[in-house]
Design a protein around this motif. Structure first.
Motif, PDB file in Angstrom:
ATOM      1  N   ASP A 132       0.826  -1.210   0.000  1.00 19.90           N
ATOM      2  CA  ASP A 132       0.000   0.000   0.000  1.00 19.90           C
ATOM      3  C   ASP A 132       0.860   1.260   0.000  1.00 19.90           C
ATOM      4  N   SER A 133       1.956   1.232   0.759  1.00 20.32           N
ATOM      5  CA  SER A 133       2.841   2.397   0.830  1.00 20.32           C
ATOM      6  C   SER A 133       3.475   2.682  -0.520  1.00 20.32           C
ATOM      7  N   PHE A 134       3.932   1.608  -1.203  1.00 23.79           N
ATOM      8  CA  PHE A 134       4.557   1.788  -2.506  1.00 23.79           C
ATOM      9  C   PHE A 134       3.568   2.376  -3.502  1.00 23.79           C
ATOM     10  N   ALA A 135       2.348   1.837  -3.471  1.00 24.95           N
ATOM     11  CA  ALA A 135       1.318   2.324  -4.394  1.00 24.95           C
ATOM     12  C   ALA A 135       0.992   3.789  -4.109  1.00 24.95           C
ATOM     13  N   GLU A 136       0.970   4.131  -2.823  1.00 27.36           N
ATOM     14  CA  GLU A 136       0.658   5.504  -2.425  1.00 27.36           C
ATOM     15  C   GLU A 136       1.723   6.476  -2.927  1.00 27.36           C
ATOM     16  N   ILE A 137       3.005   6.092  -2.772  1.00 31.30           N
ATOM     17  CA  ILE A 137       4.099   6.946  -3.253  1.00 31.30           C
ATOM     18  C   ILE A 137       4.071   7.044  -4.771  1.00 31.30           C
ATOM     19  N   ASP A 138       3.795   5.918  -5.411  1.00 34.12           N
ATOM     20  CA  ASP A 138       3.696   5.903  -6.882  1.00 34.12           C
ATOM     21  C   ASP A 138       2.618   6.859  -7.370  1.00 34.12           C
ATOM     22  N   SER A 139       1.510   6.898  -6.631  1.00 30.98           N
ATOM     23  CA  SER A 139       0.373   7.724  -7.053  1.00 30.98           C
ATOM     24  C   SER A 139       0.632   9.219  -6.864  1.00 30.98           C
ATOM     25  N   LEU A 140       1.659   9.566  -6.081  1.00 31.15           N
ATOM     26  CA  LEU A 140       1.965  10.981  -5.863  1.00 31.15           C
ATOM     27  C   LEU A 140       2.408  11.655  -7.158  1.00 31.15           C
ATOM     28  N   GLY A 141       3.043  10.869  -8.027  1.00 35.10           N
ATOM     29  CA  GLY A 141       3.568  11.442  -9.271  1.00 35.10           C
ATOM     30  C   GLY A 141       4.687  12.430  -9.004  1.00 35.10           C
ATOM     31  N   ALA A 142       5.327  12.317  -7.846  1.00 30.63           N
ATOM     32  CA  ALA A 142       6.384  13.267  -7.459  1.00 30.63           C
ATOM     33  C   ALA A 142       7.698  12.873  -8.104  1.00 30.63           C
ATOM     34  N   PRO A 143       8.610  13.848  -8.306  1.00 31.53           N
ATOM     35  CA  PRO A 143       9.941  13.508  -8.830  1.00 31.53           C
ATOM     36  C   PRO A 143      10.596  12.444  -7.949  1.00 31.53           C
ATOM     37  N   GLU A 144      11.142  11.439  -8.588  1.00 33.26           N
ATOM     38  CA  GLU A 144      11.706  10.301  -7.860  1.00 33.26           C
ATOM     39  C   GLU A 144      12.822  10.720  -6.904  1.00 33.26           C
ATOM     40  N   HIS A 145      13.668  11.682  -7.352  1.00 31.28           N
ATOM     41  CA  HIS A 145      14.792  12.073  -6.505  1.00 31.28           C
ATOM     42  C   HIS A 145      14.323  12.841  -5.265  1.00 31.28           C
ATOM     43  N   PHE A 146      13.153  13.472  -5.328  1.00 31.41           N
ATOM     44  CA  PHE A 146      12.589  14.120  -4.140  1.00 31.41           C
ATOM     45  C   PHE A 146      12.192  13.060  -3.111  1.00 31.41           C
ATOM     46  N   CYS A 147      11.529  12.004  -3.581  1.00 34.76           N
ATOM     47  CA  CYS A 147      11.096  10.920  -2.686  1.00 34.76           C
ATOM     48  C   CYS A 147      12.309  10.275  -2.012  1.00 34.76           C
ATOM     49  N   GLU A 148      13.318   9.955  -2.826  1.00 32.18           N
ATOM     50  CA  GLU A 148      14.523   9.320  -2.288  1.00 32.18           C
ATOM     51  C   GLU A 148      15.207  10.210  -1.260  1.00 32.18           C
ATOM     52  N   ASP A 149      15.279  11.500  -1.555  1.00 35.99           N
ATOM     53  CA  ASP A 149      15.977  12.418  -0.664  1.00 35.99           C
ATOM     54  C   ASP A 149      15.302  12.484   0.707  1.00 35.99           C
ATOM     55  N   GLU A 150      13.978  12.481   0.725  1.00 33.71           N
ATOM     56  CA  GLU A 150      13.267  12.524   2.006  1.00 33.71           C
ATOM     57  C   GLU A 150      13.494  11.231   2.787  1.00 33.71           C
ATOM     58  N   LEU A 151      13.452  10.097   2.092  1.00 34.17           N
ATOM     59  CA  LEU A 151      13.690   8.811   2.756  1.00 34.17           C
ATOM     60  C   LEU A 151      15.112   8.739   3.307  1.00 34.17           C
ATOM     61  N   LEU A 152      16.086   9.247   2.535  1.00 35.36           N
ATOM     62  CA  LEU A 152      17.472   9.279   3.014  1.00 35.36           C
ATOM     63  C   LEU A 152      17.609  10.204   4.221  1.00 35.36           C
ATOM     64  N   GLY A 153      16.844  11.308   4.207  1.00 35.42           N
ATOM     65  CA  GLY A 153      16.851  12.221   5.348  1.00 35.42           C
ATOM     66  C   GLY A 153      16.383  11.531   6.622  1.00 35.42           C
ATOM     67  N   ILE A 154      15.358  10.670   6.485  1.00 36.58           N
ATOM     68  CA  ILE A 154      14.868   9.898   7.641  1.00 36.58           C
ATOM     69  C   ILE A 154      15.957   8.935   8.115  1.00 36.58           C
ATOM     70  N   LEU A 155      16.588   8.244   7.170  1.00 31.39           N
ATOM     71  CA  LEU A 155      17.596   7.236   7.516  1.00 31.39           C
ATOM     72  C   LEU A 155      18.832   7.853   8.158  1.00 31.39           C
ATOM     73  N   ASN A 156      19.160   9.083   7.788  1.00 30.06           N
ATOM     74  CA  ASN A 156      20.378   9.725   8.294  1.00 30.06           C
ATOM     75  C   ASN A 156      20.154  10.560   9.547  1.00 30.06           C
ATOM     76  N   SER A 157      18.936  10.513  10.089  1.00 31.53           N
ATOM     77  CA  SER A 157      18.653  11.277  11.313  1.00 31.53           C
ATOM     78  C   SER A 157      19.267  10.564  12.518  1.00 31.53           C
ATOM     79  N   ASP A 158      19.041  11.083  13.717  1.00 27.87           N
ATOM     80  CA  ASP A 158      19.645  10.589  14.963  1.00 27.87           C
ATOM     81  C   ASP A 158      19.756   9.059  14.970  1.00 27.87           C
ATOM     82  N   LYS A 159      20.982   8.567  15.091  1.00 29.43           N
ATOM     83  CA  LYS A 159      21.291   7.145  14.936  1.00 29.43           C
ATOM     84  C   LYS A 159      20.478   6.242  15.857  1.00 29.43           C
ATOM     85  N   ARG A 160      20.268   6.658  17.099  1.00 31.73           N
ATOM     86  CA  ARG A 160      19.662   5.777  18.096  1.00 31.73           C
ATOM     87  C   ARG A 160      18.147   5.895  18.189  1.00 31.73           C
ATOM     88  N   LYS A 161      17.569   6.874  17.497  1.00 29.92           N
ATOM     89  CA  LYS A 161      16.141   7.124  17.666  1.00 29.92           C
ATOM     90  C   LYS A 161      15.362   6.857  16.377  1.00 29.92           C
TER      91      LYS A 161
END
Length: 625
Positions: A132-161
């Protein structure tokens, strides 16, 4: 006239621009105003406020100007590579779009947690796919590099939290990148055969199996170019007038003179095997890393087919047209000894890249596999066939796996790749359907695969019918899911359970470090498992609490209580599934996420008390010493 405003940050919430100050500010030249408004203390809210004060400042803060370009680059530095330096962009529009996409992506990841799409099991393997999440992101029609950048931002946040948020973000990023790579592979396969590079195909396979690793064709090509330069340097010592030395990077040429070709092959062998110490990986042949071109370059070892791709690419760069040969059990290259292409297998020398570039006559190749083969096995193959062989190796490694998440993921990835290259292979379509059915994922896709199999081969109706029936039952079960069992420590049957989820433990016998993510008051494994693991040799046998643990080495185990003890110096457990169960590492223990707390509602209090006792004991020992 300029109107006063209150800044949100940087200028300070209590800072008010007076009319006189604003008037003096607007009298400054536009370039100086831009310079002031690009100070790092100002954020996008400050700039919005400033631009609302008067027409003069509004014009200075226009969308295509330096001010919003600076804000965009400051906020999302990773995205700068997607913009041409000399091009004009509406930075305000880009900022708004990226900001909105970021909010949508974060909301989607958070929703995937609350929906509990991944179901916890006793021993974790591949869970429910976040469809469902993949389909939802797909339906946004957003630039792919914007989506990736936000996900990378989440992954690179505070290591322990935010470990659970990161776990789901990583799953989504993994899927999104794989879908993009599959699209690139399909485009690659649609090219004419002469435009399909074996190296590019190998990189696509590598990228698909390692989507979270930064692997690009450009970086791989640059590393190979460095090796080619070393070969040229060696060649220059042997023959300073060699034609290959005059070729520029990227030139496509073929040496007509066989002696010049021989000199290149000799130089290539000397550099690759003697200087750089590349070799076939005999000790760990079935390690999937041997098939990934970036790992071959990093570790300087591989299997026949991956070393052949490297060797053939280097040889062609230097003017020697080698061809891939799909020899059974031992991939080879062939080198024509005539100036014209020949169909006679005896007109070729066969190169064993796994054997340090050893050159073999046609029938000598049979010594490698210890049986005779027909002339067809000495023929050159296409790039598509080479990729199928490469993916087939990975597929076999996945099938040989231990049934853990890593082997299942490799099996899934290699099946996806194989069926992209050869979409009508009934055998592997059926294997894919069975794998998805076994893992309990994508039941709707299983039905699509089964329908495709039935159309291709009606004789498979028995296997197809069985899977269709049970898949429909699975879909029905998903609509009425069974509530997970809730285990309360206060229940009489749980009185012997000493430890709780989130505790960092040490195995007394094996010495490994781990974290508990589940427990049973008695061993719930099959009798076969109990016999295999020699549980009866334990002092309390199977009649004692057993714990589901995530181990530091990336495995998941089921350990008896008598074999575990709280770790004297708790440390983080580097396991890929930690975020599936825990939201944070709190110095001494992990904090269970909402889903795990719902299953073990009384455990976190016990975890806190246990750690306090361990701390008190440690302090007491320190004082005594």
């Amino acid at each position: 006239m300029a109107t006063p405003y209150t800044g949100d940050r940087g200028l300070g919430t209590n800072a008010v621009i007076s009319e006189s100050f604003a008037k003096r500010l607007t009298d400054l030249p536009a370039e100086l105003l831009e310079h002031i408004l690009c100070f790092r203390v100002l954020n996008h809210i400050d700039i919005c406020n400033v631009s609302c004060t008067c027409k003069r400042l509004h014009d200075v803060c226009h969308g295509r100007g330096k001010v919003w370009a600076h804000q965009y680059k400051l906020r999302w530095p990773r995205l700068q590579r997607f913009y041409q330096q000399n091009e004009s962009y509406d930075w305000l529009k880009e900022f708004k779009t990226r900001h909105v996409v970021g909010q949508q992506i974060r909301r989607t990841v958070e929703d995937s947690i609350t929906k509990q799409l991944i179901i916890l099991s006793k021993i974790p393997c591949v869970g429910q796919v976040l469809g469902d999440s993949f389909a939802e992101i797909d339906s946004l029609g957003a630039p792919e590099h914007f989506c990736e950048d936000e996900l990378l931002g989440i992954l690179n946040s505070d290591k322990r939290k935010c470990l659970t948020l990161k776990y789901y973000a990583k799953k989504i990023l993994y899927f999104l990148r794989q879908q993009n790579i599959l699209r690139n592979l399909k485009v690659f396969l649609e090219r004419p055969p002469e435009q399909q590079s074996a190296l590019e195909g190998a990189v696509l396979i590598d990228q698909y199996c390692n989507p979270l690793v930064d692997i690009t064709l450009e970086s791989i090509s640059a590393q190979i170019e460095e090796i080619a330069d070393k070969v040229k340097k060696y060649l220059r010592v042997k023959n300073a007038t060699h034609p290959s030395l005059r070729a520029s990077q990227g030139d496509c040429f073929v040496l007509e003179n066989l002696e010049f070709q021989r000199q290149v092959i000799c130089a290539l062998n000397a550099v690759l095997y003697d200087q750089l110490q590349y070799k076939g990986n005999e000790r760990d042949y079935y390690n999937p890393l041997n098939s990934y071109i970036h790992q071959v370059l990093l570790r300087r070892t591989g299997i026949p087919i991956s070393l052949s791709v490297l060797y053939m690419t280097l040889a062609r760069k230097l003017g020697v047209p080698l061809e891939p040969v799909n020899f059974p059990n031992h991939f080879l290259l062939r080198w024509c000894q005539n100036q014209r292409r020949s169909e006679d297998i005896y007109d070729y020398v066969y190169i064993d890249t796994f054997g340090k570039g050893k050159q073999l006559a046609a029938k000598e190749c049979e010594n490698l596999i210890r049986h005779q083969v027909g002339a067809d096995y000495y023929s050159a193959i296409s790039t598509g066939e080479l990729l199928l062989r490469m993916v087939g190796n990975l597929l076999n490694i996945g099938k040989r796996g231990e049934g853990n998440e890593k082997s299942y993921q490799l099996l899934r990835d290699s099946l996806d790749l194989y069926l992209t290259i050869n979409p009508d292979n009934v055998q592997y379509l059926l294997l894919q359907a069975r794998l998805y059915f076994h893992l309990g994922i994508w039941p709707e896709k299983v039905l699509d695969i089964l329908q495709h199999i039935q159309a291709l081969d009606p004789t498979q109706h028995g296997a197809v019918g069985y899977l269709v029936q049970h898949t429909l039952e699975h879909i029905q079960h998903k609509r009425h899911p069974v509530e997970p069992e809730v285990k309360r420590r206060s229940a009489p049957e749980h009185r012997d359970v000493q430890y709780s989820v989130g505790l960092i433990m040490k195995h007394k016998r094996s010495g490994y470090n781990c974290v508990i993510y589940g427990w049973d008051p008695k061993c719930t494994m099959s009798q076969e498992w109990i016999n295999t693991m020699r549980v009866h040799q334990l002092s309390k046998g199977a009649d004692q609490p057993f714990y589901n643990v995530l181990v530091q080495d990336g495995t998941c185990r089921y350990a008896a209580q008598e074999n575990l003890e709280p770790h004297s110096a708790p440390l983080e457990i580097a396991h890929p599934e930690v975020g599936r169960y825990f939201t944070e590492f709190s110095d001494t223990h992990y904090i269970a996420n909402e889903e795990l707390q719902a299953r073990y509602p009384e455990d976190m209090c016990k975890t806190h008390r246990t750690n306090m006792c361990v701390d008190d004991q440690a302090r007491s020992l320190c004082h005594q010493s």
